[in-house]
Design an enzyme around this catalytic site. Structure first.
Site, PDB file in Angstrom:
ATOM      1  N   GLY A  11     -24.455  60.030   0.533  1.00  0.00           N
ATOM      2  CA  GLY A  11     -23.350  59.574   1.361  1.00  0.00           C
ATOM      3  C   GLY A  11     -23.098  60.525   2.521  1.00  0.00           C
ATOM      4  O   GLY A  11     -23.189  61.735   2.368  1.00  0.00           O
ATOM      5  N   ARG A  72     -30.227  56.431   0.616  1.00  0.00           N
ATOM      6  CA  ARG A  72     -30.503  56.724  -0.784  1.00  0.00           C
ATOM      7  C   ARG A  72     -31.935  56.295  -1.069  1.00  0.00           C
ATOM      8  O   ARG A  72     -32.410  55.292  -0.536  1.00  0.00           O
ATOM      9  CB  ARG A  72     -29.506  55.999  -1.692  1.00  0.00           C
ATOM     10  CG  ARG A  72     -28.053  56.384  -1.357  1.00  0.00           C
ATOM     11  CD  ARG A  72     -27.079  55.909  -2.410  1.00  0.00           C
ATOM     12  NE  ARG A  72     -25.698  56.125  -1.990  1.00  0.00           N
ATOM     13  CZ  ARG A  72     -25.035  57.262  -2.099  1.00  0.00           C
ATOM     14  NH1 ARG A  72     -25.653  58.318  -2.616  1.00  0.00           N
ATOM     15  NH2 ARG A  72     -23.788  57.369  -1.703  1.00  0.00           N
ATOM     16  N   GLY A 102     -25.285  66.038  -1.699  1.00  0.00           N
ATOM     17  CA  GLY A 102     -24.619  66.265  -2.965  1.00  0.00           C
ATOM     18  C   GLY A 102     -25.569  66.403  -4.135  1.00  0.00           C
ATOM     19  O   GLY A 102     -26.732  66.810  -3.972  1.00  0.00           O
ATOM     20  N   ASP A 103     -25.105  66.026  -5.292  1.00  0.00           N
ATOM     21  CA  ASP A 103     -25.844  66.191  -6.541  1.00  0.00           C
ATOM     22  C   ASP A 103     -27.233  65.564  -6.499  1.00  0.00           C
ATOM     23  O   ASP A 103     -28.238  66.200  -6.823  1.00  0.00           O
ATOM     24  CB  ASP A 103     -25.023  65.585  -7.686  1.00  0.00           C
ATOM     25  CG  ASP A 103     -25.721  65.670  -9.025  1.00  0.00           C
ATOM     26  OD1 ASP A 103     -26.406  64.701  -9.402  1.00  0.00           O
ATOM     27  OD2 ASP A 103     -25.592  66.709  -9.701  1.00  0.00           O
ATOM     28  N   THR A 125     -20.345  66.566   0.461  1.00  0.00           N
ATOM     29  CA  THR A 125     -19.894  65.325  -0.156  1.00  0.00           C
ATOM     30  C   THR A 125     -18.377  65.276  -0.106  1.00  0.00           C
ATOM     31  O   THR A 125     -17.720  66.283  -0.388  1.00  0.00           O
ATOM     32  CB  THR A 125     -20.367  65.193  -1.614  1.00  0.00           C
ATOM     33  OG1 THR A 125     -19.627  64.148  -2.267  1.00  0.00           O
ATOM     34  CG2 THR A 125     -20.180  66.483  -2.404  1.00  0.00           C
ATOM     35  N   ASP A 127     -16.470  63.964  -2.100  1.00  0.00           N
ATOM     36  CA  ASP A 127     -15.897  64.010  -3.443  1.00  0.00           C
ATOM     37  C   ASP A 127     -15.591  65.426  -3.931  1.00  0.00           C
ATOM     38  O   ASP A 127     -14.874  65.602  -4.915  1.00  0.00           O
ATOM     39  CB  ASP A 127     -16.842  63.340  -4.446  1.00  0.00           C
ATOM     40  CG  ASP A 127     -16.942  61.844  -4.240  1.00  0.00           C
ATOM     41  OD1 ASP A 127     -15.908  61.238  -3.894  1.00  0.00           O
ATOM     42  OD2 ASP A 127     -18.025  61.275  -4.407  1.00  0.00           O
ATOM     43  N   ASP A 129     -17.356  67.475  -5.636  1.00  0.00           N
ATOM     44  CA  ASP A 129     -17.651  67.474  -7.067  1.00  0.00           C
ATOM     45  C   ASP A 129     -18.886  68.289  -7.458  1.00  0.00           C
ATOM     46  O   ASP A 129     -19.443  68.107  -8.541  1.00  0.00           O
ATOM     47  CB  ASP A 129     -17.827  66.030  -7.567  1.00  0.00           C
ATOM     48  CG  ASP A 129     -18.947  65.282  -6.862  1.00  0.00           C
ATOM     49  OD1 ASP A 129     -19.503  65.818  -5.869  1.00  0.00           O
ATOM     50  OD2 ASP A 129     -19.279  64.162  -7.288  1.00  0.00           O
ATOM     51  N   ARG A 171     -15.629  57.709  -7.752  1.00  0.00           N
ATOM     52  CA  ARG A 171     -16.055  56.997  -8.962  1.00  0.00           C
ATOM     53  C   ARG A 171     -16.016  57.902 -10.189  1.00  0.00           C
ATOM     54  O   ARG A 171     -15.599  57.489 -11.264  1.00  0.00           O
ATOM     55  CB  ARG A 171     -17.468  56.442  -8.770  1.00  0.00           C
ATOM     56  CG  ARG A 171     -17.536  55.231  -7.857  1.00  0.00           C
ATOM     57  CD  ARG A 171     -18.897  54.548  -7.923  1.00  0.00           C
ATOM     58  NE  ARG A 171     -18.936  53.365  -7.080  1.00  0.00           N
ATOM     59  CZ  ARG A 171     -19.236  53.377  -5.785  1.00  0.00           C
ATOM     60  NH1 ARG A 171     -19.517  54.520  -5.205  1.00  0.00           N
ATOM     61  NH2 ARG A 171     -19.251  52.263  -5.084  1.00  0.00           N
ATOM     62  N   ARG A 243       2.366  45.939  -3.267  1.00  0.00           N
ATOM     63  CA  ARG A 243       1.302  45.753  -2.283  1.00  0.00           C
ATOM     64  C   ARG A 243       0.173  46.744  -2.556  1.00  0.00           C
ATOM     65  O   ARG A 243       0.399  47.829  -3.094  1.00  0.00           O
ATOM     66  CB  ARG A 243       1.835  45.962  -0.865  1.00  0.00           C
ATOM     67  CG  ARG A 243       2.812  44.879  -0.426  1.00  0.00           C
ATOM     68  CD  ARG A 243       2.075  43.558  -0.191  1.00  0.00           C
ATOM     69  NE  ARG A 243       2.968  42.533   0.320  1.00  0.00           N
ATOM     70  CZ  ARG A 243       3.621  41.660  -0.423  1.00  0.00           C
ATOM     71  NH1 ARG A 243       3.470  41.702  -1.738  1.00  0.00           N
ATOM     72  NH2 ARG A 243       4.402  40.748   0.125  1.00  0.00           N
TER      73      ARG A 243
END
Length: 319
Positions: A11, A72, A102-103, A125, A127, A129, A171, A243
């Site tokens: 990403g 990817r 990332g990973d 990334t 995230d 993470d 995620r 909403r």
């Protein structure tokens, strides 16, 4: 002259361009030929290489995304495909690749190491993470993008005295949801690291209404549950108008913040320093603000722990 390459994979993340710029300019200064590989590991397989000069990376430090593009590439897990990539590198006499991602990107870098190609990883990334590093390129920009969106949503939520459910990316990691909740003053944060307790969420929203608050903001990471699911349960339990807003890919784009530009530049420059010292098979990490290195295998076997004690703080401060 030594030939090296740089690629971005997985990403996209704001700040990747700043890292590319640092690699190219510091690399050129040290006498390296720097090749940019387009579309990540897919471009590595296809031989999509371009030699980058100093001017090729001008006016990109402020741009989001990545000028090298990203993709990817599941087929890179196959040994025969990896060998084809190595062959392309050898044809250009490239023995070192800097992988920004990332990973999954780091796993690709480790695969190249197994075939004799030296690699260095730069964590990028939104995230945040990656184990062992307190910071990854793109996280700060994404977090601020979310905050800006929530501030705007709050205006409408207050005007109509409504509860809003805001779904953010994540995620498997709830970092964006957790820290945007704390920074925005949201009532509730739902993250994949902690099993959701909807009765407690409903109780919190109901309590806010009884206290006369003009609105309630619930932030959910996509890996915890969807905004629609959360909205439906709150609506049925309290019979109120709810909403939803799914922020989606706007979280990935935009101009990188100063923090992302600074760390990306430092990480890219440090990667060149490691090449000069003949160090590889490592990912760069940020530890207490300092740039350090960690063996790829340790990083990939590690586990990034989210500070879920902040959930209690969010609850206490949103009275």
């Amino acid at each position: 002259m030594k030939n090296i390459a740089v690629l971005t994979s997985g990403g996209d993340a704001p700040g990747m361009n700043a890292a590319i710029r640092a690699v190219v300019r510091k690399g050129n200064k040290e006498g390296f030929n720097v090749y940019g590989i387009s579309h990540g590991f897919l471009g590595l397989i296809r031989g999509d290489f371009k030699k980058l000069e100093v001017r090729d990376v001008g006016d990109i430090i402020h741009r989001g995304g990545t000028i090298l593009y990203s993709a990817r590439c599941e087929e890179f897990k196959e040994v025969d495909v990896q060998k084809e990539a190595v062959k392309n590198l050898e044809e250009h006499d490239i023995d070192t690749v800097i992988v920004i991602g990332g990973d999954g990107s780091f796993r690709g870098a480790l695969a190249l190491e197994s075939h004799g190609i030296k690699t260095i990883g730069i964590p990028a990334t939104i995230d945040n993470d990656i184990p062992f590093t307190e910071y990854t390129i793109g996280f700060d920009t994404s977090l601020n993008t979310i905050l800006e969106a929530i501030d705007r949503i709050r205006d409408t939520a207050t005007s109509h005295e409504r509860t809003f459910i805001v779904e953010v990316m994540g995620r498997e990691s709830g970092a964006l949801a957790l820290y945007s909740s704390l920074a925005s003053g949201a009532e509730v944060s739902l993250v994949p690291e902690v099993a959701e307790d909807m009765p407690k969420v409903i109780e919190k929203v109901e309590e806010s209404i009884k206290l006369g608050k003009k609105h309630s903001i619930v932030i959910v990471a996509e890996g915890a549950m969807s905004a629609d699911e959360c909205s439906k349960m709150i609506t049925e339990a309290l019979n109120i108008e709810v909403r939803t807003s799914v922020l989606g890919h706007i979280q990935r784009g935009g101009k990188p913040t100063a923090r992302d530009r600074i760390y990306a530049s430092r990480l890219g420059s440090t990667a060149i320093d490691l090449i000069l010292e003949d160090k590889h098979h490592v990912a760069l990490i940020v530890n207490k603000g300092k740039i350090e290195m960690k063996d790829f295998k340790k990083v990939l076997q590690g586990n990034k722990i989210l500070d879920t004690s902040i959930l209690k703080m969010i609850d206490e401060l949103s009275i």
